[in-house]
Design an enzyme around this catalytic site. Structure first.
Site, PDB file in Angstrom:
ATOM      1  CE  LYS A  76      -3.946   1.862   2.672  1.00 15.87           C
ATOM      2  NZ  LYS A  76      -4.788   1.657   3.877  1.00 15.87           N
ATOM      3  CB  SER A 151      -8.291   3.269   2.891  1.00 19.70           C
ATOM      4  OG  SER A 151      -7.399   2.682   3.815  1.00 19.70           O
ATOM      5  CB  SER A 175      -8.488   0.560   5.825  1.00 26.24           C
ATOM      6  OG  SER A 175      -9.229   1.736   5.752  1.00 26.24           O
TER       7      SER A 175
END
Lengths: 485, 95
Positions: A76, A151, A175
């Site tokens: 990420k 997310s 997330s």
């Protein structure tokens, strides 16, 4: 071998160890997959040359004793990576090149893996659908109109589409677990303090926690083992002996007590989610676990509490983006104050601005007691609900999300309906507990749904074991057609 | 409670974010719906509850006040949008 990327991390590691595939072949195969998957928009940055170089070095001098020998990994874009651009999905960091490496990624590299690229995410990890990123929406490989969750949406999309053998995300209110549920993959939010937060772009410091996203429970254990550990640079890092989660993985759950909280049966929950929860209960019961009805009475207050605590911490954390020391600076602004205001207005997207304003307001003079202090009191009650329940049970089983992946644009006009997506995941962050989302089935449209296992603080091994037993008996197979290449 | 446009502009000023006049309306609507949702907490009596200050059963560690890093000025300045040799540069503050 027909397809070397269509396997679990554990199988890929075995293939590398037994020399069925070299690190270079593996890396090239992922690069090919990534290049043909541009439609998914899962990557913000790729580091192919650097990855091929590392793979070559590994193949010349392999060390097969490592946990992740010669394994390329995409992560990420919230983890700072030395000399590789780190954007946090924001325009305000569109040119930021860290001179240091986050502890969690450093741990992964120290175990033999290397960086393949940086994965798209909601801006500053604020979002539940990966529609707030400055770098565009990420698409769910499950369907071309579907969000991948958020997310960590680039992470879930890339993992499900075989663009990385495993990945890591961050989880502040769901997330990791919600995108895992939306893509039929496994996601774990560890106990607060198990993985270092050092070098991760901060959102809400008392809630943020990094964790693995993988295809299987075994892979999840391998990744957790690789990334976790005490870190002096994080003052909230827990100093304890390192666990061997993958070696200690067991599928015998006979006699374990599984709590079923009645408050997680919410209004308007699709029948399929309820049925899937029932299926999960039955599987665990058949494996010899004991189901116990429990009550977590303050569950409905978790989301309103979260939407005070998280924006308050975010408004404080994001005060650092001022256009002076790093990141984007507006060309407008006659004086210093105006430069700040223009920089932040042009640099941040709408959702981030909304949350900064909420946070600034709830912390402002005259409102602190009514909002922030009140929220921290309710947070205590939510934590106490869990503490009381865990006196009589080993783990809690709930659905991961109230629905499967929704359509792009479906919820963007109504922030509160978007927030409600995290109704089952947020309480865990407020209480600092570990929780695992594991794929369990599909709804009538064929979209994956997950179940969540919540454990006591530092009881990751137990929820991984329950997940391992569940996985073997659930019969879920992620059937994703490669429509994008 | 409801937030009006003036209040929103004031909070935006505190947060150092300039807000387009055209966007104030929709922002006010969004924030009010969020605050309406948040206000559910008022149903709960928390008079006798201690606020949670840490979710860990440990206090924050402190370390010796020693320099453990340093001499990295170049590295730090490298990401600055505008630099002048050894300094961060900002618009003129003092005439």
């Amino acid at each position: 071998m027909a397809n070397i990327t269509n396997q679990s991390l554990n199988e890929i590691i075995d293939n590398v160890k037994t020399k069925k595939v070299s690190s270079t072949e593996l890396t090239k195969a992922y690069i090919k997959n990534i290049e043909s998957a541009k439609k998914l928009n899962a990557f913000v940055t790729t580091t192919f040359d650097q990855a091929l170089d590392k793979a070559k070095q590994f193949d010349i001098k392999p060390n097969f004793d490592q946990l992740l020998p010669g394994i390329p990994l995409a992560v990420k874009d919230l983890f700072c990576t030395k000399n590789t651009k780190t954007t946090a999905g924001s325009n305000i960091l569109n040119n930021f090149i860290p001179s240091y490496e986050s502890t969690v990624t450093k741990n992964l590299w120290d175990n033999g893996s290397f960086l393949l690229g940086k994965l798209n995410c909601d801006e500053f990890a604020m979002g539940s659908s990966n529609e707030t990123s400055h770098y565009g929406n990420v698409i769910n490989p499950v369907g071309d109109q579907l969000v991948p969750g958020g997310s960590s949406g680039g992470s879930s999309s890339a993992l499900a589409a075989d663009l990385t053998p495993a990945t890591i995300g961050t989880d502040t209110g769901g997330s990791i677990r919600q995108p895992a549920s939306f893509t039929g993959t496994v996601g774990l939010k560890p106990t607060y303090g198990l993985c270092s937060r050092w070098g991760i772009v901060a959102f809400a410091s008392s809630l943020d926690q990094a964790g693995p996203m993988t295809k299987t429970i075994k892979d999840c254990a391998i990744m957790l083992e690789s990334m976790s550990g005490f870190d002096e640079k994080d003052s909230t890092s827990i100093n304890k002996k390192k666990e061997q989660y993958s070696k200690n993985l067991k599928d015998n759950i006979k006699g374990l007590k599984i709590g079923i909280p009645k408050e997680y049966r919410v209004d308007n929950m699709p029948k399929e989610v309820d049925e899937l929860w029932g299926k999960g209960k039955k599987i665990l019961k058949d494996l010899g676990a004991q189901l116990i009805d429990i009550s977590l009475p303050h569950t409905k207050y978790a989301l309103p509490t979260y939407y005070i605590v998280a924006p308050a911490e975010a408004s404080s954390n994001l005060a650092r983006y001022d256009g002076v020391r790093y990141g984007y600076r507006s060309k407008q602004g006659k004086d210093l104050i105006e430069m700040y205001e223009k920089t932040r207005s042009e640099g941040f997207g709408d959702e981030v601005k909304r949350r900064i304003l909420i946070g600034t307001y709830v912390l402002s003079s005259g409102y602190y007691d009514a909002f922030y202090l009140k929220a921290q009191k309710v947070r205590q009650l939510i934590k106490k609900d869990f503490d009381d329940s865990f006196k009589k049970i080993d783990a809690i089983l709930t659905p991961s999300t109230p629905s499967s992946a929704f359509k792009i644009g479906e919820k963007t006009n109504d922030p509160v309906s978007m927030y409600l997506n995290d109704i089952f995941t947020v309480p865990v962050n407020l209480a600092g507990l570990p929780a695992l989302s594991m794929p369990a089935g599909v709804d009538k449209q064929g979209h994956p749904l997950g179940l969540q296992l919540i454990g006591k603080a530092l009881d990751e091994q137990k929820i991984l074991n329950i997940g391992y037993a569940f996985e073997k008996n659930c019969g879920f197979k992620n059937e994703i057609k490669k429509w994008w290449s | 409670m409801s937030l009006d446009k003036e209040k929103i502009k004031h909070v935006a000023k505190l947060a150092r974010i300039s807000v387009d006049e055209a966007k104030v309306e929709s922002l006010t609507k969004d924030l009010n719906s969020i605050f309406k949702f948040i206000e559910q907490l008022n149903e709960l009596n928390t008079d006798k509850v201690e606020p949670l200050t840490s979710i860990l059963n440990q206090s924050l560690r402190s370390r010796k006040d020693e320099i453990s890093d340093g001499k990295i000025r170049e590295k730090i300045l490298k990401n600055s949008p505008k630099e002048n040799e050894e300094f961060f540069v900002v618009p003129k503050v003092v005439e």
